[in-house]
Write an enzyme that holds these catalytic residues in place. Structure first.
Site, PDB file in Angstrom:
ATOM      1  CB  VAL A   1       9.411  55.770 -35.250  1.00 33.23           C
ATOM      2  CG1 VAL A   1      10.227  54.531 -35.009  1.00 33.23           C
ATOM      3  CG2 VAL A   1       8.151  55.779 -34.403  1.00 33.23           C
TER       4      VAL A   1
ATOM      5  N   GLY B   1       9.378  61.605 -34.884  1.00 26.68           N
ATOM      6  CA  GLY B   1      10.158  62.835 -34.895  1.00 26.68           C
ATOM      7  C   GLY B   1      11.390  62.729 -35.776  1.00 26.68           C
TER       8      GLY B   1
ATOM      9  NE  ARG C   1      13.129  61.388 -21.538  1.00 30.02           N
ATOM     10  CZ  ARG C   1      12.112  60.686 -21.052  1.00 30.02           C
ATOM     11  NH1 ARG C   1      11.378  61.168 -20.069  1.00 30.02           N
ATOM     12  NH2 ARG C   1      11.812  59.510 -21.559  1.00 30.02           N
TER      13      ARG C   1
ATOM     14  CB  VAL D   1       7.500  63.903 -26.667  1.00 31.45           C
ATOM     15  CG1 VAL D   1       8.841  64.570 -26.969  1.00 31.45           C
ATOM     16  CG2 VAL D   1       6.505  64.898 -26.102  1.00 31.45           C
ATOM     17  CE  LYS D   2       3.944  56.586 -23.661  1.00 31.84           C
ATOM     18  NZ  LYS D   2       4.088  55.638 -24.757  1.00 31.84           N
TER      19      LYS D   2
ATOM     20  CB  SER E   1      -2.712  60.782 -40.555  1.00 34.01           C
ATOM     21  OG  SER E   1      -2.984  59.428 -40.890  1.00 34.01           O
TER      22      SER E   1
ATOM     23  N   GLY F   1       1.750  57.503 -40.240  1.00 28.70           N
ATOM     24  CA  GLY F   1       2.713  56.634 -39.560  1.00 28.70           C
ATOM     25  C   GLY F   1       4.139  57.037 -39.885  1.00 28.70           C
TER      26      GLY F   1
ATOM     27  CE  LYS G   1      -3.716  61.063 -37.004  1.00 31.70           C
ATOM     28  NZ  LYS G   1      -3.044  60.569 -35.862  1.00 31.70           N
TER      29      LYS G   1
ATOM     30  CG  HIS H   1      -7.467  60.351 -40.299  1.00 32.59           C
ATOM     31  ND1 HIS H   1      -6.726  59.361 -39.657  1.00 32.59           N
ATOM     32  CD2 HIS H   1      -7.193  60.218 -41.617  1.00 32.59           C
ATOM     33  CE1 HIS H   1      -6.049  58.680 -40.554  1.00 32.59           C
ATOM     34  NE2 HIS H   1      -6.307  59.184 -41.751  1.00 32.59           N
ATOM     35  CG  ASN H   2      -6.437  58.347 -35.827  1.00 30.68           C
ATOM     36  OD1 ASN H   2      -6.136  58.964 -36.844  1.00 30.68           O
ATOM     37  ND2 ASN H   2      -5.546  57.978 -34.933  1.00 30.68           N
TER      38      ASN H   2
ATOM     39  CD  GLU I   1      -6.274  54.497 -38.884  1.00 31.24           C
ATOM     40  OE1 GLU I   1      -5.872  55.661 -39.114  1.00 31.24           O
ATOM     41  OE2 GLU I   1      -5.688  53.736 -38.096  1.00 31.24           O
ATOM     42  CE1 TYR I   2      -8.761  53.420 -33.900  1.00 27.00           C
ATOM     43  CE2 TYR I   2     -10.141  51.946 -32.633  1.00 27.00           C
ATOM     44  CZ  TYR I   2      -8.998  52.696 -32.747  1.00 27.00           C
ATOM     45  OH  TYR I   2      -8.106  52.723 -31.711  1.00 27.00           O
TER      46      TYR I   2
ATOM     47  NE  ARG J   1      -9.551  48.561 -34.279  1.00 25.04           N
ATOM     48  CZ  ARG J   1      -8.556  49.351 -34.649  1.00 25.04           C
ATOM     49  NH1 ARG J   1      -7.626  49.695 -33.765  1.00 25.04           N
ATOM     50  NH2 ARG J   1      -8.469  49.810 -35.872  1.00 25.04           N
TER      51      ARG J   1
HETATM   52  P1  NBP Z   1       6.535  57.871 -28.687  1.00 20.42           P
HETATM   53  O1  NBP Z   1       5.123  58.214 -28.576  1.00 20.42           O
HETATM   54  O2  NBP Z   1       6.969  56.474 -28.431  1.00 20.42           O
HETATM   55  O3  NBP Z   1       7.374  58.858 -27.708  1.00 20.42           O
HETATM   56  C1  NBP Z   1       8.761  58.714 -27.551  1.00 20.42           C
HETATM   57  C2  NBP Z   1       9.420  60.072 -27.470  1.00 20.42           C
HETATM   58  O4  NBP Z   1       8.909  60.840 -26.369  1.00 20.42           O
HETATM   59  C3  NBP Z   1      10.911  59.959 -27.238  1.00 20.42           C
HETATM   60  O5  NBP Z   1      11.554  60.970 -27.978  1.00 20.42           O
HETATM   61  C4  NBP Z   1      11.034  60.199 -25.744  1.00 20.42           C
HETATM   62  O6  NBP Z   1      12.284  60.657 -25.355  1.00 20.42           O
HETATM   63  C5  NBP Z   1      10.016  61.280 -25.572  1.00 20.42           C
HETATM   64  N1  NBP Z   1       9.615  61.527 -24.174  1.00 20.42           N
HETATM   65  C6  NBP Z   1       8.886  60.784 -23.314  1.00 20.42           C
HETATM   66 BR1  NBP Z   1       8.247  59.129 -23.680  1.00 20.42          BR
HETATM   67  N2  NBP Z   1       8.710  61.353 -22.127  1.00 20.42           N
HETATM   68  C7  NBP Z   1       9.360  62.521 -22.198  1.00 20.42           C
HETATM   69  C8  NBP Z   1       9.556  63.573 -21.272  1.00 20.42           C
HETATM   70  N3  NBP Z   1       9.004  63.543 -20.078  1.00 20.42           N
HETATM   71  N4  NBP Z   1      10.301  64.624 -21.667  1.00 20.42           N
HETATM   72  C9  NBP Z   1      10.838  64.681 -22.895  1.00 20.42           C
HETATM   73  N5  NBP Z   1      10.679  63.703 -23.829  1.00 20.42           N
HETATM   74  C10 NBP Z   1       9.939  62.639 -23.487  1.00 20.42           C
HETATM   75  O7  NBP Z   1       7.131  58.328 -30.116  1.00 20.42           O
HETATM   76  P2  NBP Z   1       6.500  58.167 -31.575  1.00 20.42           P
HETATM   77  O8  NBP Z   1       5.934  56.812 -31.798  1.00 20.42           O
HETATM   78  O9  NBP Z   1       7.548  58.693 -32.492  1.00 20.42           O
HETATM   79  O10 NBP Z   1       5.270  59.180 -31.572  1.00 20.42           O
HETATM   80  C11 NBP Z   1       5.429  60.564 -31.307  1.00 20.42           C
HETATM   81  C12 NBP Z   1       4.061  61.203 -31.295  1.00 20.42           C
HETATM   82  O11 NBP Z   1       3.461  61.052 -32.576  1.00 20.42           O
HETATM   83  C13 NBP Z   1       3.082  60.563 -30.310  1.00 20.42           C
HETATM   84  O12 NBP Z   1       2.254  61.566 -29.771  1.00 20.42           O
HETATM   85  C14 NBP Z   1       2.270  59.637 -31.172  1.00 20.42           C
HETATM   86  O13 NBP Z   1       0.984  59.395 -30.643  1.00 20.42           O
HETATM   87  C15 NBP Z   1       2.207  60.412 -32.465  1.00 20.42           C
HETATM   88  N6  NBP Z   1       1.984  59.620 -33.656  1.00 20.42           N
HETATM   89  C16 NBP Z   1       2.604  58.423 -33.827  1.00 20.42           C
HETATM   90  C17 NBP Z   1       2.394  57.699 -34.987  1.00 20.42           C
HETATM   91  C18 NBP Z   1       3.079  56.393 -35.199  1.00 20.42           C
HETATM   92  O14 NBP Z   1       2.797  55.742 -36.220  1.00 20.42           O
HETATM   93  N7  NBP Z   1       3.974  55.980 -34.318  1.00 20.42           N
HETATM   94  C19 NBP Z   1       1.571  58.199 -35.976  1.00 20.42           C
HETATM   95  C20 NBP Z   1       0.981  59.440 -35.805  1.00 20.42           C
HETATM   96  C21 NBP Z   1       1.194  60.127 -34.631  1.00 20.42           C
HETATM   97  P3  NBP Z   1      13.433  59.574 -24.891  1.00 20.42           P
HETATM   98  O15 NBP Z   1      14.055  59.111 -26.165  1.00 20.42           O
HETATM   99  O16 NBP Z   1      14.351  60.402 -24.071  1.00 20.42           O
HETATM  100  O17 NBP Z   1      12.748  58.507 -24.147  1.00 20.42           O
END
Ligand code: NBP
Length: 478
Positions: A12, A14, A33, A74-75, A128, A130, A183, A186-187, A190-191, A288
């Site tokens: 989501v 990226g 990936r 990525v994660k 930040s 989302g 960051k 910030h979180n 936020e909490y 929490r």
């Molecule tokens: P996720 O945190 O759910 O990560 C999913 C992504 O990581 C997919 O592209 C997946 O590839 C890739 N990935 C994983 Br899992 N393991 C991998 C590996 N070993 N090699 C290569 N790629 C790998 O995605 P997100 O929710 O979009 O968040 C991305 C980052 O942004 C995180 O660090 C998150 O903490 C941060 N963040 C998220 C938010 C939010 O609101 N969601 C807000 C702010 C920051 P695949 O598709 O091949 O599985």
């Protein structure tokens, strides 16, 4: 085609970040990936701009103009290291890797150092806002080498949220882990904000006797004043929502168990290591945690408490005003604590973070965005060395005016048996700061008694110990 920037990791965040770059006129190499996500991004949104899809890491790197700029989304944790390990050998001196995930700042420090030694730039950028923020404009907190930031600046400034005065919500926070640290704080804030809002809601409901829809109206009113913020706004939205299935207020059908991904916990753990009291944030994390302990709550459910009816309408209205003041004053305290943490870390790690600049880039795009942050920025502009936000003349005046209502709200909550850990901890912090003397004198004396830990005196220099077990003579202990 060569691309000006690349994004790898197309979940989501990226995907939306890549679209944001493309919508702003940049050509974006995209990679994931699992290649299906890359293909679906181009299929679904290819008309929004110039995307250069890449299936392999080599293809991705080859698509980028030099010096290469690669955003890794990525994660956080192991996956981030795996991706860095995969790409670093393919890169050349001066290329920049940007980690936009929620990395722990210590990991960012480690990665920055390792990549620097290989001639590569590493920027740890907290993002930040989302999913929506990533697409329409997040608040971006980059930390890393200044020259790498300069190479990114125009791109980050164009995709970032814009504050009401048009200034982009991104700035070079400082070296290595500074961006991810900020960051994290910030979180944490936020909490704290969310906990305080929760307490205000609970008081209005249980003590004030208001229904959720009425409380939504109260929050909407508050949102027109000094509490004007995204979190207050969405609170009103949530409280006015009715569950389609049961017809009940939506808030009443949601299980009362708040989860966490860990950045609040990191904030408190780090604060403990730095020795900075952040009681507001800590209480929010603990609240929490407590909410999730079904067994404790079940065991405690029958314990005695006060039995008081809700207030009548006139008193409820006055009480609601007290709650607004308690919420505002407590919020001020948790922001003051958060900034103490940023200032302490800045000293500790030599980051030279400008405290006002942090407030400026939180004015839009991020979850705690609020009109209030403009005033935080002004407070630090007037005095960058402000030891606590509470000492700023304007904030001191406001908290002074709010304190009586704040005390009443906490007292009422206590009498009526409503838990207000955030309000109460903030008030105690305020009172401790105000107090000329603290019972820490007694604590230190006790430490000297049982452990010969020594003490200092108020009336002269030196370190002393009293021979408690003997004739209680005082001896110098230098
Ligand atoms: P996720 O945190 O759910 O990560 C999913 C992504 O990581 C997919 O592209 C997946 O590839 C890739 N990935 C994983 Br899992 N393991 C991998 C590996 N070993 N090699 C290569 N790629 C790998 O995605 P997100 O929710 O979009 O968040 C991305 C980052 O942004 C995180 O660090 C998150 O903490 C941060 N963040 C998220 C938010 C939010 O609101 N969601 C807000 C702010 C920051 P695949 O598709 O091949 O599985």
């Amino acid at each position: 085609t060569t691309a000006q920037i690349g994004v790898t990791g197309l979940a989501v965040m990226g995907r939306n970040l890549a679209r944001n770059f493309a919508r702003n006129g940049y050509s974006v190499a995209v990679h994931n990936r699992t290649a299906a996500k890359t293909r679906s991004l181009v299929e679904d949104f290819g008309d929004e701009g110039t995307f250069v899809p890449a299936e392999s890491a080599e293809e991705f790197v080859a698509a980028l103009e030099r010096p290469r700029r690669l955003v890794v989304m990525v994660k956080a944790g192991g996956p981030t290291d795996a991706v860095i390990d995969e790409f670093a050998p393919l890169l050349e001196e001066g290329d920049v890797i940007i980690d936009g995930g929620n990395a722990h700042f210590e990991d960012t420090r480690r990665r920055e150092k390792a990549l620097r030694e290989r001639g590569l730039h590493f920027v740890g950028a907290g993002i930040s806002g989302g999913e929506e923020g990533a697409l329409h404009g997040p608040s971006i907190m980059p930390g890393g080498p200044p020259e790498a930031y300069e190479a990114l600046r125009p791109l980050l400034e164009s995709i970032a949220a814009k504050a009401p005065d048009g200034v982009p919500c991104t700035t070079h926070i400082g070296p290595d882990g500074a961006g991810h640290f900020v960051k994290m704080v910030h979180n944490g804030i936020e909490y704290a904000d969310m906990q305080l809002i929760g307490e205000a809601y609970e008081l209005l409901r249980d003590v004030g006797g208001y229904a959720p829809a009425e409380i939504a109206g109260i929050f909407r009113r508050w949102n027109e004043g000094r509490l004007d913020s995204y979190l207050i706004e969405i609170t009103a939205e949530v409280l006015s929502h009715t569950d389609a299935e049961t017809g009940k207020p939506f808030v009443d059908v949601v299980l009362d168990r708040a989860e966490q991904k860990g950045t609040g916990r990191w904030t408190v753990q780090t604060a403990l290591d730095l020795g900075v009291p952040v009681s507001g944030i800590a209480e929010a994390v603990f609240a929490r945690s407590l909410s999730g302990h079904a067994e404790l709550r079940e065991a405690g459910a029958g314990l005695p408490g006060p039995n008081a009816p809700a207030l009548d309408a006139a008193d409820a209205e006055q009480f609601a005003d007290q709650v607004e003041q308690a919420l505002y004053a407590s919020k001020l305290v948790s922001y003051a604590q958060g900034w103490n943490m940023i200032q302490k870390a800045s000293e500790e790690y030599d980051w030279d973070i400008a405290p006002g600049a942090v407030a400026a880039i939180w004015r839009a795009g991020c979850i705690i965005r609020a009109a209030f942050l403009d005033r935080v920025r002004n407070a630090f502009a007037a005095d960058p060395g402000l030891p606590t936000l509470l000492a700023d003349a304007e904030f001191a005046k406001e908290i002074g005016e709010a304190q009586s209502a704040w005390r009443s709200a906490v007292a009422t909550a206590t009498h009526r048996g409503v838990a207000v850990p955030g309000f109460a901890a903030a008030l105690s912090y305020y009172d401790a700061l105000r107090a000329g003397r603290l019972p820490a004198a007694l604590t230190q004396a006790q430490r000297d008694y049982f452990g010969a830990h020594t003490y200092r005196r108020t009336d002269r220099e030196g370190v002393f110990h009293t021979l408690w077990g003997e004739d209680r003579r005082e001896v110098g202990a230098d």
